[in-house]
Design a protein around this motif. Structure first.
Motif, PDB file in Angstrom:
ATOM      1  N   ASN A  51       0.879  -1.214   0.079  1.00 40.78           N
ATOM      2  CA  ASN A  51      -0.042   0.040  -0.083  1.00 40.78           C
ATOM      3  C   ASN A  51       0.903   1.331  -0.096  1.00 40.78           C
ATOM      4  O   ASN A  51       0.291   2.321   0.181  1.00 40.78           O
ATOM      5  CB  ASN A  51      -1.021   0.174   1.273  1.00 40.78           C
ATOM      6  N   THR A  52       2.207   1.196  -0.118  1.00 35.71           N
ATOM      7  CA  THR A  52       3.068   2.302  -0.172  1.00 35.71           C
ATOM      8  C   THR A  52       3.153   3.126  -1.211  1.00 35.71           C
ATOM      9  O   THR A  52       3.590   4.116  -1.230  1.00 35.71           O
ATOM     10  CB  THR A  52       4.388   1.885   0.263  1.00 35.71           C
ATOM     11  N   GLY A  53       3.208   2.150  -2.431  1.00 33.94           N
ATOM     12  CA  GLY A  53       3.378   2.827  -3.783  1.00 33.94           C
ATOM     13  C   GLY A  53       2.738   4.144  -4.140  1.00 33.94           C
ATOM     14  O   GLY A  53       3.550   4.853  -4.718  1.00 33.94           O
ATOM     15  N   GLY A  54       1.697   4.286  -3.763  1.00 35.01           N
ATOM     16  CA  GLY A  54       0.785   5.718  -4.119  1.00 35.01           C
ATOM     17  C   GLY A  54       1.436   6.937  -3.412  1.00 35.01           C
ATOM     18  O   GLY A  54       1.551   7.715  -3.977  1.00 35.01           O
ATOM     19  N   HIS A  55       1.775   6.573  -2.051  1.00 38.24           N
ATOM     20  CA  HIS A  55       2.362   7.571  -1.357  1.00 38.24           C
ATOM     21  C   HIS A  55       3.578   8.277  -2.002  1.00 38.24           C
ATOM     22  O   HIS A  55       3.948   9.163  -2.301  1.00 38.24           O
ATOM     23  CB  HIS A  55       2.612   7.149   0.032  1.00 38.24           C
ATOM     24  N   LEU A  56       4.546   7.135  -2.404  1.00 38.82           N
ATOM     25  CA  LEU A  56       5.834   7.476  -2.932  1.00 38.82           C
ATOM     26  C   LEU A  56       5.617   8.166  -4.220  1.00 38.82           C
ATOM     27  O   LEU A  56       6.151   9.189  -4.653  1.00 38.82           O
ATOM     28  CB  LEU A  56       6.553   6.210  -3.295  1.00 38.82           C
ATOM     29  N   MET A  57       4.486   7.700  -5.039  1.00 34.47           N
ATOM     30  CA  MET A  57       4.394   8.352  -6.476  1.00 34.47           C
ATOM     31  C   MET A  57       3.879   9.695  -6.047  1.00 34.47           C
ATOM     32  O   MET A  57       4.215  10.763  -6.821  1.00 34.47           O
ATOM     33  CB  MET A  57       3.341   7.863  -7.150  1.00 34.47           C
ATOM     34  N   GLN A  58       3.200  10.004  -5.319  1.00 36.73           N
ATOM     35  CA  GLN A  58       2.665  11.531  -4.885  1.00 36.73           C
ATOM     36  C   GLN A  58       3.495  12.418  -4.561  1.00 36.73           C
ATOM     37  O   GLN A  58       3.763  13.592  -4.837  1.00 36.73           O
ATOM     38  CB  GLN A  58       1.526  11.068  -3.489  1.00 36.73           C
ATOM     39  N   HIS A  59       4.609  11.731  -4.068  1.00 36.68           N
ATOM     40  CA  HIS A  59       5.995  12.748  -3.427  1.00 36.68           C
ATOM     41  C   HIS A  59       7.080  12.737  -4.448  1.00 36.68           C
ATOM     42  O   HIS A  59       8.375  12.809  -3.895  1.00 36.68           O
ATOM     43  CB  HIS A  59       6.200  12.400  -2.017  1.00 36.68           C
ATOM     44  N   GLY A  60       6.761  12.222  -5.640  1.00 33.21           N
ATOM     45  CA  GLY A  60       7.875  12.121  -6.652  1.00 33.21           C
ATOM     46  C   GLY A  60       9.029  11.152  -6.348  1.00 33.21           C
ATOM     47  O   GLY A  60      10.249  11.365  -6.849  1.00 33.21           O
ATOM     48  N   MET A  61       8.977  10.129  -5.751  1.00 33.45           N
ATOM     49  CA  MET A  61       9.858   9.339  -5.338  1.00 33.45           C
ATOM     50  C   MET A  61       9.746   7.888  -6.515  1.00 33.45           C
ATOM     51  O   MET A  61      10.706   6.952  -6.231  1.00 33.45           O
ATOM     52  CB  MET A  61       9.704   8.662  -3.918  1.00 33.45           C
TER      53      MET A  61
END
Ligand SMILES: CSC[C@H]1O[C@H](OP(=O)(O)O)[C@H](O)[C@@H]1O
Length: 354
Positions: free
Chosen positions: A218-228
């Motif tokens: 469930n982490t991928g969306g957060h990483l994408m939101q923050h340009g990672m």
């Protein structure tokens, strides 16, 4: 020796020998599959898994079955058992059908099946090398466009050489990019419930000394939101004629997050993954339903290094375990194939592959 690949080989006695993927990353052990039933069980229980390797094992499984029969008609019954061992990865049906087509006029089933199975696998290995090259070119294009010298790639499940001989599909461009000296880091989705990412992709990348970080699904969306995340690359088990992609459960959610954050989302596949019989993948691709125990139990090693399965839910709570989901073509930036990168649409796919 002919018929020798990293995830499987014909051993010195002419039997199919595979890495037992249910034991990785804790134990590296191989298993010899001497009978059709052992081949079928190994596909069903995921001793071997990954669409490409399932197809590879199926091809050698037909050769194994030929050692047990006296006629092509007898072979057809055993071939059906292999063909029906898992429902979603079309490479399985493709490999069985191709082998049976090649063998229909054979006068020496065992010798011909061995020859054809090796030829089929050598072709798959060659396609995997092409996917590596075309995929690494995309990685270089994205780096240039973003004016960066290092790249963060997210992948889901395992689509490395444990899944597709001999370089993999989703991981093949990453291996090639690293060979080209590109600074690559991989976000590795753990991929519940069988943890193909945490157990298999992380193991492969460790073997290849490629930087990676295991993340909860469930982490991928957060990483994408923050340009990672600079791009997402996954494999696939079946791609319909309109470009919809069946892959490990959770892929669709990553594609939605990528689309929402303008992150390029690529799917790497060999030609054997296309299913031109299906025009609408979301509606028609069969989705495997596996045992609820794969959700309720988790595998690991205890303090003695013994591989154990432990219950991680209330014993009586029901669970449901869909093995795959289907990502609509509209969410896919491109298909990285052995014949180059193509758009995920009917016209492009038909022009190149059908
Ligand atoms: C392209 S092969 C890898 C593909 O297969 C995996 O499924 P499973 O581990 O259940 O065989 C997953 O969908 C991977 O993307």
């Amino acid at each position: 020796m002919q018929g020798k690949y990293r995830a499987l080989r014909l051993n010195e006695n002419g039997f199919l020998e595979v890495i037992d993927q249910t034991k990785l990353p804790f134990v590296t052990e191989s298993k010899v599959l001497k009978t059709t039933n052992e081949v079928v069980e190994a596909i069903k229980d995921m001793t071997v898994r990954g669409a490409g390797v399932i197809g590879s094992v199926a091809a050698f499984g037909i050769y194994t079955a030929c050692m047990e029969v006296n006629s092509y008609d007898e072979l057809k019954e055993k071939a059906l058992l292999i063909r029906e061992s898992r429902p979603t990865a079309v490479n399985l049906m493709w490999a069985v059908d191709k082998m049976m087509e090649l063998l229909k006029d054979s006068t020496d089933l065992v010798a011909d099946a061995k020859k054809y199975a090796i030829e089929l696998n050598d072709e798959e290995a060659s396609e995997s090398q092409n996917i590596a090259k075309y995929g690494a070119d995309i990685i270089e294009e994205i780096l240039k466009k973003k004016n960066k010298t290092s790249i963060n790639i997210l992948t889901h499940c395992n689509a490395g050489w444990l899944a597709v001989i001999d370089e993999g599909t989703a991981l093949a461009p990453i291996y090639e990019a690293a060979k080209r000296g590109i600074d690559v880091h991989v976000w590795v989705d753990e991929t519940r419930p069988r943890n193909q990412g945490a157990s298999l992709t992380a193991w492969e990348l460790t073997q290849s000394k490629i930087k990676h970080t295991i993340i909860a699904d469930n982490t991928g969306g957060h990483l994408m939101q923050h340009g990672m995340v600079d791009m997402v690359i996954t494999g696939a088990d079946r791609v319909s004629a309109n470009g919809d992609v069946a892959n490990k459960i959770g892929t669709y959610l990553k594609a939605l997050a990528a689309f929402d954050n303008d992150v390029p989302f690529y799917v790497a596949i060999p030609a054997s993954t296309f299913d031109f019989e299906i025009r609408d993948g979301v509606k028609e691709i069969p989705i495997e339903l596996r045992s609820e125990d794969e959700v309720k139990y988790m595998r690991g090693v205890d303090s003695n290094g013994e591989v154990r399965e432990v219950l991680i839910t209330p014993k009586d709570s029901p669970a449901i375990n869909y093995g795959f989901d289907v990502t609509p073509a509209r969410l896919i930036s491109g298909l990285i194939t052995d014949k180059g990168v193509c758009k995920a649409n009917y016209e492009e796919i038909k022009k190149r592959f059908n």
